[in-house]
Design an enzyme around this catalytic site. Sequence first.
Site, short mmCIF file in Angstrom:
data_model
loop_
_atom_site.label_atom_id
_atom_site.label_comp_id
_atom_site.label_asym_id
_atom_site.label_seq_id
_atom_site.Cartn_x
_atom_site.Cartn_y
_atom_site.Cartn_z
N ASP A 35 24.68 132.72 36.71
CA ASP A 35 25.44 131.66 36.05
C ASP A 35 25.79 132.17 34.66
O ASP A 35 25.62 133.37 34.35
CB ASP A 35 24.67 130.33 36.07
CG ASP A 35 23.49 130.29 35.10
OD1 ASP A 35 23.18 131.32 34.46
OD2 ASP A 35 22.85 129.22 34.98
N CYS A 59 19.93 133.72 35.81
CA CYS A 59 20.36 132.54 35.05
C CYS A 59 19.70 132.65 33.67
O CYS A 59 19.25 133.73 33.29
CB CYS A 59 20.05 131.24 35.78
SG CYS A 59 18.29 130.89 36.05
N THR A 81 16.83 131.37 32.53
CA THR A 81 15.38 131.62 32.64
C THR A 81 14.96 132.34 33.91
O THR A 81 13.84 132.84 33.99
CB THR A 81 14.62 130.27 32.64
OG1 THR A 81 15.10 129.52 33.77
CG2 THR A 81 14.84 129.50 31.35
N GLY A 115 15.62 128.22 37.45
CA GLY A 115 16.51 127.36 38.23
C GLY A 115 17.03 128.08 39.46
O GLY A 115 17.05 127.51 40.58
N HIS A 151 3.39 142.38 48.12
CA HIS A 151 2.52 141.34 48.69
C HIS A 151 3.26 140.12 49.24
O HIS A 151 2.82 139.54 50.23
CB HIS A 151 1.51 140.87 47.64
CG HIS A 151 0.44 141.89 47.34
ND1 HIS A 151 -0.64 141.62 46.54
CD2 HIS A 151 0.30 143.17 47.75
CE1 HIS A 151 -1.42 142.70 46.46
NE2 HIS A 151 -0.86 143.66 47.19
N HIS A 162 -1.14 140.73 54.15
CA HIS A 162 -0.10 139.97 53.46
C HIS A 162 0.87 139.33 54.44
O HIS A 162 1.45 138.29 54.15
CB HIS A 162 0.63 140.87 52.46
CG HIS A 162 -0.31 141.47 51.46
ND1 HIS A 162 -1.00 140.71 50.55
CD2 HIS A 162 -0.72 142.75 51.28
CE1 HIS A 162 -1.78 141.49 49.82
NE2 HIS A 162 -1.64 142.74 50.25
C1 RB5 Z 1 21.98 126.83 32.00
O1 RB5 Z 1 22.18 126.38 30.70
C2 RB5 Z 1 20.53 127.04 32.29
O2 RB5 Z 1 19.92 125.81 32.49
C3 RB5 Z 1 20.36 127.95 33.47
O3 RB5 Z 1 20.93 129.17 33.21
C4 RB5 Z 1 18.94 128.28 33.91
O4 RB5 Z 1 18.19 128.74 32.85
C5 RB5 Z 1 18.24 127.27 34.69
O5 RB5 Z 1 17.10 127.45 35.11
#
Ligand code: RB5
Length: 150
Positions: free
Chosen positions: A8, A65, A67, A70, A98, A133
Amino acid sequence: MKIAVGCDHGGLEHKNAILEHLESRGIKTENFGINENVSVDYPDIAVKVSNAVVSGECDLGILVCGTGIGMSMAANKVKGIRAAACSDHFSAKYTRLHNNANILCLGGRVIGVGTAIELCDLFIDTSFEGGRHQRRIDKITEIEKNQEEK
Ligand code: RB5
């Protein structure tokens, strides 16, 4: 070996660098976007990469993304996907050894491009260990099956 790649707006720079790196290694890729810096909903990309992996069109997937979380949540809703959000080398290696993870999720706002590329290499170059595993993976599949029956 073919790798499905997607992101994203939180992972565009990383995704493009990963694609370029994999291609320089002679690894085939399928780019599921995004390709421009526009705000999108990460589940829309996660499902495309996940479907490419479960269908067998691609062997493994990489999703980026902000983090990595998501993308991993969305991808793990697709039957047959074991997506792992990783930001360190040990996890990227052991989730293949694993967990037989088939999608690596990275956070473009968590790790730098250089680390992301190293984690992708480790993930791609490490094979599932099997043995005890496999029994645990079978139990994950069983949970998935039981959920379907509800
Ligand atoms: C988008 O702003 C952000 O929420 C997305 O990239 C991600 O980090 C979601 O987990």
